[in-house]
Design a protein around this motif. Structure first.
Motif, PDB file in Angstrom:
ATOM      1  N   GLY A  66       1.026  -1.262   0.254  1.00 26.37           N
ATOM      2  CA  GLY A  66       0.002  -0.030  -0.020  1.00 26.37           C
ATOM      3  C   GLY A  66       0.917   1.314  -0.030  1.00 26.37           C
ATOM      4  O   GLY A  66       0.276   2.413   0.483  1.00 26.37           O
ATOM      5  N   LEU A  67       2.115   1.203  -0.495  1.00 24.96           N
ATOM      6  CA  LEU A  67       2.917   2.244  -0.477  1.00 24.96           C
ATOM      7  C   LEU A  67       2.865   3.223  -1.902  1.00 24.96           C
ATOM      8  O   LEU A  67       3.580   4.468  -1.967  1.00 24.96           O
ATOM      9  N   TYR A  68       2.042   2.603  -2.670  1.00 24.89           N
ATOM     10  CA  TYR A  68       1.975   3.477  -3.912  1.00 24.89           C
ATOM     11  C   TYR A  68       1.568   4.865  -3.647  1.00 24.89           C
ATOM     12  O   TYR A  68       0.263   5.086  -2.999  1.00 24.89           O
ATOM     13  N   ASN A  69       1.932   5.911  -4.404  1.00 21.78           N
ATOM     14  CA  ASN A  69       1.408   7.093  -4.231  1.00 21.78           C
ATOM     15  C   ASN A  69       1.538   7.665  -2.929  1.00 21.78           C
ATOM     16  O   ASN A  69       0.477   8.450  -2.103  1.00 21.78           O
ATOM     17  N   SER A  70       2.506   7.361  -1.974  1.00 27.44           N
ATOM     18  CA  SER A  70       2.939   7.790  -0.793  1.00 27.44           C
ATOM     19  C   SER A  70       4.236   8.064  -0.774  1.00 27.44           C
ATOM     20  O   SER A  70       5.166   7.758  -1.540  1.00 27.44           O
ATOM     21  N   ARG A  71       4.649   9.349   0.259  1.00 25.58           N
ATOM     22  CA  ARG A  71       6.050   9.307   0.345  1.00 25.58           C
ATOM     23  C   ARG A  71       6.859   8.484   0.936  1.00 25.58           C
ATOM     24  O   ARG A  71       8.158   8.390   0.713  1.00 25.58           O
ATOM     25  N   LEU A  72       6.613   7.443   1.471  1.00 27.86           N
ATOM     26  CA  LEU A  72       7.218   6.313   2.217  1.00 27.86           C
ATOM     27  C   LEU A  72       7.703   5.424   0.855  1.00 27.86           C
ATOM     28  O   LEU A  72       8.705   4.553   0.978  1.00 27.86           O
ATOM     29  N   ALA A  73       6.975   5.549  -0.345  1.00 26.54           N
ATOM     30  CA  ALA A  73       7.502   4.783  -1.308  1.00 26.54           C
ATOM     31  C   ALA A  73       8.684   5.179  -1.979  1.00 26.54           C
ATOM     32  O   ALA A  73       9.603   4.437  -2.479  1.00 26.54           O
ATOM     33  N   MET A  74       9.020   6.335  -1.818  1.00 26.40           N
ATOM     34  CA  MET A  74      10.680   6.867  -1.888  1.00 26.40           C
ATOM     35  C   MET A  74      11.557   6.856  -0.810  1.00 26.40           C
ATOM     36  O   MET A  74      12.848   6.957  -1.130  1.00 26.40           O
ATOM     37  N   ILE A  75      10.984   6.323   0.252  1.00 27.94           N
ATOM     38  CA  ILE A  75      12.093   6.158   1.406  1.00 27.94           C
ATOM     39  C   ILE A  75      12.362   4.673   1.715  1.00 27.94           C
ATOM     40  O   ILE A  75      13.495   4.227   1.701  1.00 27.94           O
ATOM     41  N   LEU A  76      11.469   4.020   1.716  1.00 30.54           N
ATOM     42  CA  LEU A  76      11.612   2.574   2.254  1.00 30.54           C
ATOM     43  C   LEU A  76      12.130   1.468   1.505  1.00 30.54           C
ATOM     44  O   LEU A  76      13.132   0.790   1.856  1.00 30.54           O
ATOM     45  N   PRO A  77      11.710   1.458   0.103  1.00 31.76           N
ATOM     46  CA  PRO A  77      12.538   0.481  -0.860  1.00 31.76           C
ATOM     47  C   PRO A  77      14.069   0.525  -0.923  1.00 31.76           C
ATOM     48  O   PRO A  77      14.692  -0.166  -1.249  1.00 31.76           O
ATOM     49  N   ARG A  99      19.565  10.476  -2.994  1.00 29.39           N
ATOM     50  CA  ARG A  99      18.301  10.614  -2.763  1.00 29.39           C
ATOM     51  C   ARG A  99      17.866  11.931  -3.720  1.00 29.39           C
ATOM     52  O   ARG A  99      16.676  12.126  -4.168  1.00 29.39           O
ATOM     53  N   TYR A 100      18.752  12.923  -3.833  1.00 33.52           N
ATOM     54  CA  TYR A 100      18.509  14.079  -4.597  1.00 33.52           C
ATOM     55  C   TYR A 100      18.200  14.052  -5.869  1.00 33.52           C
ATOM     56  O   TYR A 100      17.534  14.514  -6.685  1.00 33.52           O
ATOM     57  N   ASN A 101      18.946  13.004  -6.687  1.00 28.79           N
ATOM     58  CA  ASN A 101      19.046  12.654  -7.863  1.00 28.79           C
ATOM     59  C   ASN A 101      17.871  11.664  -8.360  1.00 28.79           C
ATOM     60  O   ASN A 101      17.871  11.109  -9.671  1.00 28.79           O
ATOM     61  N   ASP A 102      17.291  10.900  -7.189  1.00 33.09           N
ATOM     62  CA  ASP A 102      16.230   9.947  -7.587  1.00 33.09           C
ATOM     63  C   ASP A 102      15.242  10.175  -8.323  1.00 33.09           C
ATOM     64  O   ASP A 102      14.471  11.088  -7.842  1.00 33.09           O
ATOM     65  N   PHE A 103      15.045   9.672  -9.439  1.00 30.57           N
ATOM     66  CA  PHE A 103      13.748  10.167 -10.071  1.00 30.57           C
ATOM     67  C   PHE A 103      12.975   8.771 -10.614  1.00 30.57           C
ATOM     68  O   PHE A 103      11.783   8.740 -10.821  1.00 30.57           O
ATOM     69  N   PHE A 104      13.775   7.626 -10.733  1.00 33.41           N
ATOM     70  CA  PHE A 104      13.435   6.569 -11.246  1.00 33.41           C
ATOM     71  C   PHE A 104      12.374   5.757 -10.225  1.00 33.41           C
ATOM     72  O   PHE A 104      11.268   5.318 -10.508  1.00 33.41           O
ATOM     73  N   SER A 105      12.590   6.016  -8.904  1.00 32.14           N
ATOM     74  CA  SER A 105      11.659   5.556  -7.813  1.00 32.14           C
ATOM     75  C   SER A 105      10.257   6.201  -7.716  1.00 32.14           C
ATOM     76  O   SER A 105       8.998   5.690  -7.824  1.00 32.14           O
ATOM     77  N   ALA A 106      10.303   7.479  -8.248  1.00 29.07           N
ATOM     78  CA  ALA A 106       9.027   8.466  -8.205  1.00 29.07           C
ATOM     79  C   ALA A 106       8.388   8.175  -9.611  1.00 29.07           C
ATOM     80  O   ALA A 106       7.277   8.051  -9.427  1.00 29.07           O
ATOM     81  N   LEU A 107       9.152   7.874 -10.544  1.00 29.41           N
ATOM     82  CA  LEU A 107       8.609   7.573 -11.900  1.00 29.41           C
ATOM     83  C   LEU A 107       7.735   5.999 -11.643  1.00 29.41           C
ATOM     84  O   LEU A 107       6.684   5.985 -12.110  1.00 29.41           O
ATOM     85  N   LEU A 108       8.102   5.395 -10.875  1.00 30.29           N
ATOM     86  CA  LEU A 108       7.644   3.894 -10.635  1.00 30.29           C
ATOM     87  C   LEU A 108       6.351   4.146  -9.668  1.00 30.29           C
ATOM     88  O   LEU A 108       5.279   3.447  -9.822  1.00 30.29           O
ATOM     89  N   TYR A 109       6.658   4.787  -8.461  1.00 37.09           N
ATOM     90  CA  TYR A 109       5.537   4.644  -7.497  1.00 37.09           C
ATOM     91  C   TYR A 109       4.860   5.822  -7.047  1.00 37.09           C
ATOM     92  O   TYR A 109       3.826   5.965  -6.099  1.00 37.09           O
TER      93      TYR A 109
END
Length: 303
Positions: free
Chosen positions: A144-155, A215-225
């Motif tokens: 249930g992490l899709y479209n949540s801020r934790l999706a950018m942190i926990l994985p 973290r600053y350059n991460d866009f792929f996790s955001a693109l997915l989740y």
């Protein structure tokens, strides 16, 4: 004769050294030029007038200095929303990265930990083999992490490589310090936070830099989740502007500034977004330069 031949040999060596120094200097100048020109070109485009950019008059320095494009882009609300998201993911994510990296590395550095060898093997195994993108996506969405801020942190909470670096730093601490602390009645948590962590601050500073940049350059996790635009980081916003919809900024200017917006170059708007995304890194680089040097040498010297 021997003195003369030695002198000739010495002169030849000096000449060779000078030629080598000149060659190295030329290579450095070439490398600096190759890396500096694209950066300067992007900045010059962003600071020039739209008419000069559209006519292709900008090569190295700005032509008809103009900040109207900056004003237009900075009035775009989604830019600042994505900036705030990026700062949140970078600060909170990096803090949790360091905490959990220390919690993972410390027991792996203690010889009395009975699962030490097996856990170290599993840690190294994950560096070469992973479950893959699809299983990871299924797990994240299933929790249930899709479209949540934790999706950018926990994985990406812990990096196996960084845990190994931190573990090596803990192992370099004298065992007598830990034994003395245990004799005084300290438990493992006290030893970790009061003794071990303060002694490896240089290593933690480097790991903080590694995590923060990632973290600053991460866009792929955001693109997915992350599907909601109000949760997307700056890098995903920049990707959207560069590849898909740079015209949305022009349209958001409103009818009052429609004429001036139409005069702006689409490429110029993209380059302004690139420059604005680099501002935090450019401001921090002078202060973290020494940690970049330490990061280059980290693990390079054994003794």
């Amino acid at each position: 004769m021997e003195q003369k031949s030695a002198w000739v040999e010495f002169k030849n060596e000096c000449l060779t050294d000078k030629l080598f120094d000149v060659l190295v200097f030329l290579l450095i100048v070439l490398a600096v030029g190759v890396t500096f020109y694209p950066f300067m070109y992007v900045v010059s485009i962003s600071l020039s007038s739209g008419a000069a950019v559209n006519k292709g008059l900008v090569t190295l320095f700005p032509v008809d200095f103009n900040l109207s494009t900056y004003k237009m882009v900075m009035n775009y609300k989604d830019l600042w929303v994505s900036y705030g998201n990026t700062f949140y993911y970078t600060i909170v994510g990096t803090f949790l990265n360091i905490v959990f990296t220390c919690l993972a590395a410390y027991p792996l550095s203690r010889k009395r930990f009975f699962l030490r060898k097996k856990m170290n093997f599993l840690l190294a195994f994950t560096m070469y083999f992973s479950g893959g993108l699809i299983p990871t996506y299924v797990v994240v969405t299933g929790l249930g992490l899709y479209n949540s801020r934790l999706a950018m942190i926990l994985p990406v909470l812990v990096s196996a490589y960084n845990v190994m670096i931190c573990r090596s730093a803990f192992e370099s601490i004298s065992e007598e310090l830990f034994e003395s602390a245990y004799l005084e009645g300290a438990n493992d948590l006290h030893v970790l936070w009061k003794i071990a962590v303060p002694l490896i601050k240089p290593t933690l500073a480097v790991l903080t830099l590694y995590y923060a940049v990632a973290r600053y350059n991460d866009f792929f996790s955001a693109l997915l989740y992350i599907g909601k635009q109000n949760l997307q980081p700056l890098q995903l916003f920049l990707r959207r502007i560069l590849l898909m919809a740079s015209s949305e900024i022009m349209q958001s200017s409103g009818s009052a500034t429609a004429a001036s917006a139409a005069a702006q170059s689409t490429i110029q708007i993209r380059y302004v977004c690139i420059v604005l995304s680099m501002v935090p890194i450019l401001c921090l680089t002078p202060f973290i330069q020494k940690y970049l040097v330490k990061g280059t040498m980290l693990g390079a010297v054994k003794g």
